[in-house]
Design a protein around this motif. Structure first.
Motif, PDB file in Angstrom:
ATOM      1  N   LYS A   1     -26.535 -73.566  41.841  1.00  0.00           N
ATOM      2  CA  LYS A   1     -27.047 -72.482  42.689  1.00  0.00           C
ATOM      3  C   LYS A   1     -26.012 -72.027  43.703  1.00  0.00           C
ATOM      4  CE  LYS A   1     -31.995 -73.442  42.557  1.00  0.00           C
ATOM      5  NZ  LYS A   1     -33.140 -73.946  43.339  1.00  0.00           N
ATOM      6  N   GLU A   2     -25.155 -72.951  44.118  1.00  0.00           N
ATOM      7  CA  GLU A   2     -24.112 -72.630  45.094  1.00  0.00           C
ATOM      8  C   GLU A   2     -22.823 -72.159  44.432  1.00  0.00           C
ATOM      9  OE1 GLU A   2     -24.243 -72.568  48.495  1.00  0.00           O
ATOM     10  OE2 GLU A   2     -26.390 -72.818  48.175  1.00  0.00           O
ATOM     11  N   GLY A   3     -22.852 -72.015  43.107  1.00  0.00           N
ATOM     12  CA  GLY A   3     -21.667 -71.569  42.388  1.00  0.00           C
ATOM     13  C   GLY A   3     -20.622 -72.651  42.190  1.00  0.00           C
ATOM     14  N   MET A   4     -21.004 -73.882  42.389  1.00  0.00           N
ATOM     15  CA  MET A   4     -20.080 -75.008  42.275  1.00  0.00           C
ATOM     16  C   MET A   4     -20.230 -75.643  40.887  1.00  0.00           C
ATOM     17  SD  MET A   4     -20.833 -76.474  46.103  1.00  0.00           S
ATOM     18  CE  MET A   4     -19.522 -77.684  46.172  1.00  0.00           C
ATOM     19  N   VAL A   5     -19.933 -74.843  39.868  1.00  0.00           N
ATOM     20  CA  VAL A   5     -20.190 -75.243  38.484  1.00  0.00           C
ATOM     21  C   VAL A   5     -19.288 -76.405  38.050  1.00  0.00           C
ATOM     22  CG1 VAL A   5     -20.282 -74.429  36.097  1.00  0.00           C
ATOM     23  CG2 VAL A   5     -21.028 -72.938  37.961  1.00  0.00           C
ATOM     24  N   LYS A   6     -18.031 -76.401  38.479  1.00  0.00           N
ATOM     25  CA  LYS A   6     -17.135 -77.515  38.119  1.00  0.00           C
ATOM     26  C   LYS A   6     -17.672 -78.829  38.657  1.00  0.00           C
ATOM     27  CE  LYS A   6     -12.812 -75.005  37.666  1.00  0.00           C
ATOM     28  NZ  LYS A   6     -11.437 -74.836  38.147  1.00  0.00           N
ATOM     29  N   GLU A   7     -18.142 -78.804  39.887  1.00  0.00           N
ATOM     30  CA  GLU A   7     -18.712 -80.012  40.489  1.00  0.00           C
ATOM     31  C   GLU A   7     -19.975 -80.436  39.743  1.00  0.00           C
ATOM     32  OE1 GLU A   7     -17.654 -77.356  42.085  1.00  0.00           O
ATOM     33  OE2 GLU A   7     -16.267 -78.001  43.656  1.00  0.00           O
ATOM     34  N   ALA A   8     -20.775 -79.467  39.328  1.00  0.00           N
ATOM     35  CA  ALA A   8     -21.989 -79.769  38.565  1.00  0.00           C
ATOM     36  C   ALA A   8     -21.637 -80.445  37.243  1.00  0.00           C
ATOM     37  CB  ALA A   8     -22.802 -78.505  38.327  1.00  0.00           C
ATOM     38  N   HIS A   9     -20.563 -79.983  36.600  1.00  0.00           N
ATOM     39  CA  HIS A   9     -20.130 -80.609  35.343  1.00  0.00           C
ATOM     40  C   HIS A   9     -19.625 -82.027  35.587  1.00  0.00           C
ATOM     41  CE1 HIS A   9     -20.605 -77.602  32.172  1.00  0.00           C
ATOM     42  NE2 HIS A   9     -20.454 -76.710  33.133  1.00  0.00           N
ATOM     43  N   ARG A  10     -19.006 -82.262  36.742  1.00  0.00           N
ATOM     44  CA  ARG A  10     -18.581 -83.630  37.073  1.00  0.00           C
ATOM     45  C   ARG A  10     -19.795 -84.545  37.236  1.00  0.00           C
ATOM     46  NH1 ARG A  10     -14.976 -81.392  41.310  1.00  0.00           N
ATOM     47  NH2 ARG A  10     -13.250 -80.566  40.121  1.00  0.00           N
ATOM     48  N   VAL A  11     -20.843 -84.012  37.852  1.00  0.00           N
ATOM     49  CA  VAL A  11     -22.077 -84.788  38.001  1.00  0.00           C
ATOM     50  C   VAL A  11     -22.675 -85.054  36.624  1.00  0.00           C
ATOM     51  CG1 VAL A  11     -24.440 -84.755  38.905  1.00  0.00           C
ATOM     52  CG2 VAL A  11     -22.542 -84.000  40.346  1.00  0.00           C
ATOM     53  N   LEU A  12     -22.658 -84.055  35.743  1.00  0.00           N
ATOM     54  CA  LEU A  12     -23.144 -84.238  34.376  1.00  0.00           C
ATOM     55  C   LEU A  12     -22.349 -85.338  33.672  1.00  0.00           C
ATOM     56  CD1 LEU A  12     -24.934 -83.322  31.967  1.00  0.00           C
ATOM     57  CD2 LEU A  12     -23.130 -81.669  31.434  1.00  0.00           C
ATOM     58  N   ASP A  13     -21.041 -85.336  33.825  1.00  0.00           N
ATOM     59  CA  ASP A  13     -20.204 -86.382  33.226  1.00  0.00           C
ATOM     60  C   ASP A  13     -20.581 -87.764  33.765  1.00  0.00           C
ATOM     61  OD1 ASP A  13     -18.844 -84.446  31.767  1.00  0.00           O
ATOM     62  OD2 ASP A  13     -17.127 -84.378  33.142  1.00  0.00           O
ATOM     63  N   LEU A  14     -20.791 -87.850  35.076  1.00  0.00           N
ATOM     64  CA  LEU A  14     -21.200 -89.117  35.690  1.00  0.00           C
ATOM     65  C   LEU A  14     -22.561 -89.556  35.155  1.00  0.00           C
ATOM     66  CD1 LEU A  14     -20.816 -91.382  37.788  1.00  0.00           C
ATOM     67  CD2 LEU A  14     -21.863 -89.847  39.474  1.00  0.00           C
ATOM     68  N   MET A  15     -23.458 -88.603  35.015  1.00  0.00           N
ATOM     69  CA  MET A  15     -24.797 -88.866  34.493  1.00  0.00           C
ATOM     70  C   MET A  15     -24.710 -89.526  33.111  1.00  0.00           C
ATOM     71  SD  MET A  15     -27.586 -85.869  33.918  1.00  0.00           S
ATOM     72  CE  MET A  15     -29.300 -86.177  33.670  1.00  0.00           C
TER      73      MET A  15
END
Length: 88
Positions: A57-71
């Motif tokens: 939502k904040e446009g921080m898609v790269k960070e979201a993908h890092r969280v997905l990788d951690l998940m």
């Protein structure tokens, strides 16, 4: 909370992470996630969904993908909500 003898559990942390995300406090959200792990409280799919959704939502898609990788690394399987947040 802990000082009063009340042990937080995964749902407690999920709401705290959601609250700090709503105020854009990403470092605090990360600190809470790390604290969960340090206290042997396993983040669940909702924990990661809160982070992925709010980061996107904040446009921080790269960070979201890092969280997905951690998940995925932690053995938590992404669900429809996870993927919907990433494509919206």
């Amino acid at each position: 909370m802990i000082g009063k003898g009340i042990k937080p559990y995964v749902v407690t942390y999920n709401y705290m992470i959601l609250g700090v995300c709503n105020f854009g406090q990403w470092k605090e959200a990360t600190r809470l996630l790390n604290e969960m792990v340090d206290r042997n409280i396993s983040p669940d799919v909702q924990t990661f969904n809160v982070l992925v959704n709010n980061l996107c939502k904040e446009g921080m898609v790269k960070e979201a993908h890092r969280v997905l990788d951690l998940m995925i690394q932690r053995g938590v399987e992404p669900d429809t909500i996870t993927y919907n947040a990433l494509v919206d």
